[in-house]
Design a protein around this motif. Structure first.
Motif, mmCIF file in Angstrom:
data_model
loop_
_atom_site.group_PDB
_atom_site.id
_atom_site.type_symbol
_atom_site.label_atom_id
_atom_site.label_comp_id
_atom_site.label_asym_id
_atom_site.label_seq_id
_atom_site.Cartn_x
_atom_site.Cartn_y
_atom_site.Cartn_z
ATOM 1 N N GLY A 1 -20.290 -54.600 -19.739
ATOM 2 C CA GLY A 1 -19.118 -54.701 -20.479
ATOM 3 C C GLY A 1 -19.416 -54.826 -21.906
ATOM 4 N N VAL A 2 -18.558 -55.043 -22.816
ATOM 5 C CA VAL A 2 -18.671 -54.926 -24.265
ATOM 6 C C VAL A 2 -17.801 -56.187 -24.622
ATOM 7 C CG1 VAL A 2 -17.960 -53.808 -26.361
ATOM 8 C CG2 VAL A 2 -18.623 -52.550 -24.377
ATOM 9 N N VAL A 3 -18.562 -56.875 -25.707
ATOM 10 C CA VAL A 3 -17.871 -58.198 -26.165
ATOM 11 C C VAL A 3 -16.773 -57.774 -27.033
ATOM 12 C CG1 VAL A 3 -18.306 -60.167 -27.692
ATOM 13 C CG2 VAL A 3 -20.067 -59.461 -26.043
ATOM 14 N N VAL A 4 -15.395 -58.307 -26.858
ATOM 15 C CA VAL A 4 -14.403 -57.918 -27.601
ATOM 16 C C VAL A 4 -14.060 -58.945 -28.537
ATOM 17 C CG1 VAL A 4 -13.313 -56.003 -26.197
ATOM 18 C CG2 VAL A 4 -12.724 -58.421 -25.752
ATOM 19 N N ARG A 5 -14.524 -60.364 -28.311
ATOM 20 C CA ARG A 5 -14.358 -61.329 -29.374
ATOM 21 C C ARG A 5 -15.446 -62.492 -28.920
ATOM 22 N NH1 ARG A 5 -10.194 -66.320 -29.189
ATOM 23 N NH2 ARG A 5 -11.431 -66.392 -27.144
ATOM 24 N N VAL B 1 -15.067 -60.618 -22.707
ATOM 25 C CA VAL B 1 -15.839 -59.319 -22.370
ATOM 26 C C VAL B 1 -14.702 -58.276 -21.629
ATOM 27 C CG1 VAL B 1 -17.684 -58.407 -20.984
ATOM 28 C CG2 VAL B 1 -18.172 -60.357 -22.277
ATOM 29 N N ARG B 2 -14.872 -57.049 -22.109
ATOM 30 C CA ARG B 2 -13.925 -56.169 -21.758
ATOM 31 C C ARG B 2 -14.887 -55.153 -20.806
ATOM 32 N NH1 ARG B 2 -9.306 -54.219 -22.617
ATOM 33 N NH2 ARG B 2 -8.880 -55.134 -24.585
ATOM 34 N N LEU B 3 -14.529 -54.923 -19.484
ATOM 35 C CA LEU B 3 -15.213 -53.946 -18.644
ATOM 36 C C LEU B 3 -14.361 -52.745 -18.374
ATOM 37 C CD1 LEU B 3 -16.107 -57.108 -17.684
ATOM 38 C CD2 LEU B 3 -16.963 -55.670 -15.865
ATOM 39 N N PRO B 4 -15.170 -51.670 -18.150
ATOM 40 C CA PRO B 4 -14.488 -50.306 -18.302
ATOM 41 C C PRO B 4 -13.346 -50.159 -17.176
ATOM 42 C CG PRO B 4 -16.624 -49.928 -17.415
ATOM 43 C CD PRO B 4 -16.731 -51.595 -18.007
ATOM 44 N N GLU B 5 -13.440 -50.999 -16.074
ATOM 45 C CA GLU B 5 -12.357 -51.006 -15.140
ATOM 46 C C GLU B 5 -11.093 -51.282 -15.622
ATOM 47 O OE1 GLU B 5 -16.166 -50.960 -13.195
ATOM 48 O OE2 GLU B 5 -15.318 -52.213 -14.719
ATOM 49 N N GLY B 6 -10.992 -52.200 -16.938
ATOM 50 C CA GLY B 6 -9.604 -52.390 -17.429
ATOM 51 C C GLY B 6 -9.140 -53.860 -17.422
ATOM 52 N N PHE B 7 -10.171 -54.530 -17.244
ATOM 53 C CA PHE B 7 -9.869 -56.170 -17.388
ATOM 54 C C PHE B 7 -10.508 -56.847 -18.450
ATOM 55 C CE2 PHE B 7 -12.743 -55.850 -13.677
ATOM 56 C CZ PHE B 7 -13.850 -56.908 -13.993
ATOM 57 N N VAL B 8 -10.216 -57.887 -19.026
ATOM 58 C CA VAL B 8 -10.920 -58.648 -19.906
ATOM 59 C C VAL B 8 -10.647 -59.965 -19.408
ATOM 60 C CG1 VAL B 8 -10.804 -59.520 -22.284
ATOM 61 C CG2 VAL B 8 -10.050 -57.372 -21.855
#
Length: 119
Positions: free
Chosen positions: A45-49, A66-73
């Motif tokens: 995933g990627v840290v968004v905040r 954290v946002r995952l490519p499947e579409g959830f944070v």
């Protein structure tokens, strides 16, 4: 007993009605359907905040979104660096040996943080 995390990655749910992905929900956050199908994510995933939170306690907690490519944070703790060095955009993966059944999913940084933050 099946846990939310397999050998590598995470277990999440996808709504069979509208296709929305969610993590640790009893109902779909979009259409409120209870018809959820369990799926597996590799967990990258990627840290968004990122940040340190002092909510309701005297001690600080490292809490990031954290946002995952499947579409959830979702909200979690990121380890591998001091909390102030966990930057937005940093790539993370689930920490090996974590225990999501205990109520917390812990991620670690995929790459060490850059030390040019003083420039």
């Amino acid at each position: 007993m099946q846990t939310e995390r397999e050998e590598t990655g995470l277990r999440y749910h996808r709504c069979r009605w509208c296709g929305t992905a969610s993590f640790r929900r009893l109902l779909c956050p979009v259409c409120a359907s209870s018809d959820l199908q369990s799926e597996h994510s590799d967990g990258l995933g990627v840290v968004v905040r990122s940040g340190v939170v002092h909510r309701y306690t005297e001690t600080a907690r490292n809490e990031s979104l954290v946002r995952l490519p499947e579409g959830f944070v979702f909200r979690c703790r990121v380890v591998g660096a001091a909390p102030h060095l966990v930057a937005v955009g940093a790539r993370v993966r689930p920490l090996a040996g974590g225990d999501p059944a205990a109520g917390e999913v812990v991620f670690e940084l995929c790459e060490p943080p850059r030390r040019d933050d003083w420039l």
